[in-house]
Design a protein around this motif. Structure first.
Motif, PDB file in Angstrom:
ATOM      1  N   CYS A  83       1.606  12.340  58.107  1.00  0.00           N
ATOM      2  CA  CYS A  83       2.170  13.699  58.129  1.00  0.00           C
ATOM      3  C   CYS A  83       1.249  14.686  58.829  1.00  0.00           C
ATOM      4  CB  CYS A  83       2.457  14.147  56.707  1.00  0.00           C
ATOM      5  SG  CYS A  83       3.331  15.716  56.655  1.00  0.00           S
ATOM      6  N   LEU A  96      13.969  11.350  49.960  1.00  0.00           N
ATOM      7  CA  LEU A  96      13.561  10.017  49.516  1.00  0.00           C
ATOM      8  C   LEU A  96      13.862   9.943  48.025  1.00  0.00           C
ATOM      9  CD1 LEU A  96      12.087   7.281  49.843  1.00  0.00           C
ATOM     10  CD2 LEU A  96       9.950   8.487  49.373  1.00  0.00           C
ATOM     11  N   ILE A 141      13.270   4.671  59.636  1.00  0.00           N
ATOM     12  CA  ILE A 141      12.445   4.903  58.452  1.00  0.00           C
ATOM     13  C   ILE A 141      11.141   4.148  58.671  1.00  0.00           C
ATOM     14  CG2 ILE A 141      12.255   4.489  55.965  1.00  0.00           C
ATOM     15  CD1 ILE A 141      15.403   4.250  56.010  1.00  0.00           C
ATOM     16  N   CYS A 171       4.873  11.856  54.637  1.00  0.00           N
ATOM     17  CA  CYS A 171       5.600  13.128  54.804  1.00  0.00           C
ATOM     18  C   CYS A 171       6.358  13.524  53.531  1.00  0.00           C
ATOM     19  CB  CYS A 171       6.594  13.018  55.954  1.00  0.00           C
ATOM     20  SG  CYS A 171       5.792  12.875  57.570  1.00  0.00           S
ATOM     21  N   PHE A 172       6.636  12.552  52.670  1.00  0.00           N
ATOM     22  CA  PHE A 172       7.401  12.846  51.450  1.00  0.00           C
ATOM     23  C   PHE A 172       6.446  13.223  50.331  1.00  0.00           C
ATOM     24  CE2 PHE A 172      10.070  10.137  54.056  1.00  0.00           C
ATOM     25  CZ  PHE A 172      11.269  10.822  54.036  1.00  0.00           C
ATOM     26  N   PHE A 185      18.310  -3.770  54.196  1.00  0.00           N
ATOM     27  CA  PHE A 185      17.485  -4.103  55.366  1.00  0.00           C
ATOM     28  C   PHE A 185      17.082  -5.573  55.297  1.00  0.00           C
ATOM     29  CE2 PHE A 185      17.151   0.458  54.793  1.00  0.00           C
ATOM     30  CZ  PHE A 185      17.394   0.912  56.075  1.00  0.00           C
ATOM     31  N   VAL A 233       6.976   5.032  51.636  1.00  0.00           N
ATOM     32  CA  VAL A 233       7.794   5.499  52.753  1.00  0.00           C
ATOM     33  C   VAL A 233       7.044   6.671  53.372  1.00  0.00           C
ATOM     34  CG1 VAL A 233       9.994   6.476  53.466  1.00  0.00           C
ATOM     35  CG2 VAL A 233       9.931   4.742  51.671  1.00  0.00           C
ATOM     36  N   MET A 257       7.726   8.348  56.604  1.00  0.00           N
ATOM     37  CA  MET A 257       8.460   9.368  57.358  1.00  0.00           C
ATOM     38  C   MET A 257       9.794   8.790  57.807  1.00  0.00           C
ATOM     39  SD  MET A 257       6.284   9.074  60.951  1.00  0.00           S
ATOM     40  CE  MET A 257       7.530   9.819  62.026  1.00  0.00           C
ATOM     41  N   MET A 258      10.646   9.671  58.304  1.00  0.00           N
ATOM     42  CA  MET A 258      11.832   9.225  59.023  1.00  0.00           C
ATOM     43  C   MET A 258      11.920  10.042  60.302  1.00  0.00           C
ATOM     44  SD  MET A 258      15.910   9.421  58.476  1.00  0.00           S
ATOM     45  CE  MET A 258      16.084  10.494  59.913  1.00  0.00           C
ATOM     46  N   VAL A 276      20.691   1.867  61.085  1.00  0.00           N
ATOM     47  CA  VAL A 276      19.424   2.448  60.624  1.00  0.00           C
ATOM     48  C   VAL A 276      18.342   1.390  60.849  1.00  0.00           C
ATOM     49  CG1 VAL A 276      18.145   3.440  58.677  1.00  0.00           C
ATOM     50  CG2 VAL A 276      20.617   3.765  58.797  1.00  0.00           C
ATOM     51  N   LEU A 277      17.138   1.828  61.205  1.00  0.00           N
ATOM     52  CA  LEU A 277      16.007   0.906  61.336  1.00  0.00           C
ATOM     53  C   LEU A 277      14.986   1.155  60.232  1.00  0.00           C
ATOM     54  CD1 LEU A 277      15.367   1.192  65.193  1.00  0.00           C
ATOM     55  CD2 LEU A 277      16.555  -0.663  63.998  1.00  0.00           C
ATOM     56  N   LEU A 278      14.324   0.085  59.818  1.00  0.00           N
ATOM     57  CA  LEU A 278      13.189   0.188  58.902  1.00  0.00           C
ATOM     58  C   LEU A 278      11.993  -0.440  59.614  1.00  0.00           C
ATOM     59  CD1 LEU A 278      11.832   0.686  56.120  1.00  0.00           C
ATOM     60  CD2 LEU A 278      12.669  -1.577  55.439  1.00  0.00           C
ATOM     61  N   ARG A 314      12.329  13.168  46.411  1.00  0.00           N
ATOM     62  CA  ARG A 314      11.311  13.841  47.222  1.00  0.00           C
ATOM     63  C   ARG A 314      11.925  14.331  48.528  1.00  0.00           C
ATOM     64  NH1 ARG A 314       5.835  10.149  46.167  1.00  0.00           N
ATOM     65  NH2 ARG A 314       6.015  10.290  43.899  1.00  0.00           N
ATOM     66  N   THR A 315      11.230  15.270  49.163  1.00  0.00           N
ATOM     67  CA  THR A 315      11.651  15.647  50.506  1.00  0.00           C
ATOM     68  C   THR A 315      10.443  15.630  51.422  1.00  0.00           C
ATOM     69  OG1 THR A 315      13.018  17.163  51.804  1.00  0.00           O
ATOM     70  CG2 THR A 315      11.405  18.171  50.311  1.00  0.00           C
ATOM     71  N   ASP A 316      10.711  15.625  52.721  1.00  0.00           N
ATOM     72  CA  ASP A 316       9.620  15.499  53.683  1.00  0.00           C
ATOM     73  C   ASP A 316       9.145  16.873  54.170  1.00  0.00           C
ATOM     74  OD1 ASP A 316      11.758  16.165  55.316  1.00  0.00           O
ATOM     75  OD2 ASP A 316      11.254  14.731  56.875  1.00  0.00           O
ATOM     76  N   CYS A 317       8.164  16.862  55.036  1.00  0.00           N
ATOM     77  CA  CYS A 317       7.527  18.091  55.524  1.00  0.00           C
ATOM     78  C   CYS A 317       8.538  19.054  56.146  1.00  0.00           C
ATOM     79  CB  CYS A 317       6.423  17.750  56.518  1.00  0.00           C
ATOM     80  SG  CYS A 317       6.855  16.425  57.663  1.00  0.00           S
ATOM     81  N   GLN A 359       7.728   2.663  56.959  1.00  0.00           N
ATOM     82  CA  GLN A 359       7.120   2.304  55.672  1.00  0.00           C
ATOM     83  C   GLN A 359       5.742   1.701  55.898  1.00  0.00           C
ATOM     84  OE1 GLN A 359       9.058  -0.915  53.463  1.00  0.00           O
ATOM     85  NE2 GLN A 359       8.400  -0.038  51.509  1.00  0.00           N
ATOM     86  N   TRP A 409      13.798   9.867  64.627  1.00  0.00           N
ATOM     87  CA  TRP A 409      14.914   9.304  65.389  1.00  0.00           C
ATOM     88  C   TRP A 409      14.385   8.567  66.604  1.00  0.00           C
ATOM     89  CZ3 TRP A 409      19.972   9.984  63.647  1.00  0.00           C
ATOM     90  CH2 TRP A 409      20.122  10.869  62.574  1.00  0.00           C
ATOM     91  N   ILE A 453      17.050   8.394  51.898  1.00  0.00           N
ATOM     92  CA  ILE A 453      16.487   7.049  51.865  1.00  0.00           C
ATOM     93  C   ILE A 453      16.356   6.656  50.400  1.00  0.00           C
ATOM     94  CG2 ILE A 453      14.430   5.674  52.405  1.00  0.00           C
ATOM     95  CD1 ILE A 453      13.788   7.890  54.548  1.00  0.00           C
ATOM     96  N   PRO A 464      18.389   6.507  63.236  1.00  0.00           N
ATOM     97  CA  PRO A 464      17.300   6.903  62.345  1.00  0.00           C
ATOM     98  C   PRO A 464      16.352   5.732  62.116  1.00  0.00           C
ATOM     99  CG  PRO A 464      19.468   7.178  61.278  1.00  0.00           C
ATOM    100  CD  PRO A 464      19.674   6.374  62.520  1.00  0.00           C
TER     101      PRO A 464
END
Lengths: 129, 129
Positions: free
Chosen positions: B94, A84, B19, B101-102, A102, B28, B30-31, B82-84, A75-78, B21, B33, A19, B17
């Motif tokens: 998280c 990101l 995302i 989560c990031f 978007f 941001v 998390m991401m 992709v969706l936001l 960055r990375t998630d859990c 926000q 599905w 992202i 996916p």
């Protein structure tokens, strides 16, 4: 060797979703896929690189338009299976000419509404390309 | 029938996916599905629902923690794949207790650095669960 990258979980195709967020405006600009090589290249050069699933190859974001993204943080998630990337965007992120990819918003009724701001005319930027 | 959703491109597993926000802080969060059913449920209820690939079923974000996400807008990108989703987050996104989560950032050398803010103690929130 960068041990941090060993912890990331690439999917069965060797890809991880990335992202991209604008550091200043905090807009989410786009999502694309990186393989390990694209990630290495992104870290090395400080410019985002992705892997195109349709073209089957790496690409530098902005290679035709000049609209590169200067990487400010990764960055990375859990679960360590999404990235990101915060960037300074040159020009605009979207090849349709909008600052963010978007640019369409779901409506309670009717059709997707364009809510993004248009920054350039794709016909001008990609002419001849 | 919502014709807007017919334009979205779900992948070969029927997933897209999403995302998430934070509307206020623009972080941001998390991401995850969504399948078509999770997206329909998200729109119907105004709370994010996702599809868990590991558990093979839909879930309401916050179903165990109470940390639901109230949907404020749903956008899609230029490729419609992709969706936001912009939300008001209750609690934190998280399950590790961080607001986003990031929460880990890549370092030039060394190890992933924790940069996120911790909001709750997972042991307290998920106890008995």
């Amino acid at each position: 060797m960068d041990v941090q990258l060993e912890k990331l979980k690439f999917d069965s195709n060797g890809l991880i979703p990335a992202i991209v967020q604008d550091l200043k405006t905090r807009e989410v600009l786009m999502m694309a896929w990186m393989n390990r090589e694209a990630l290495d290249r992104t870290i090395e050069t400080g410019k985002t690189h992705f892997y195109s699933r349709s073209r089957g190859k790496q690409w530098l974001k902005g290679e035709s338009s000049g609209h590169v993204q200067h990487v400010k943080s990764i960055r990375t998630d859990c679960d360590a299976d999404v990235l990101l990337v915060q960037v300074e965007q040159v020009g605009a992120a979207c090849h349709d000419g909008y600052y963010s990819c978007f640019y369409r918003e779901h409506q309670p009724q009717g059709e997707w509404k364009i809510v993004g701001r248009k920054v350039f005319d794709p016909k001008e930027v990609y002419k001849g390309g």
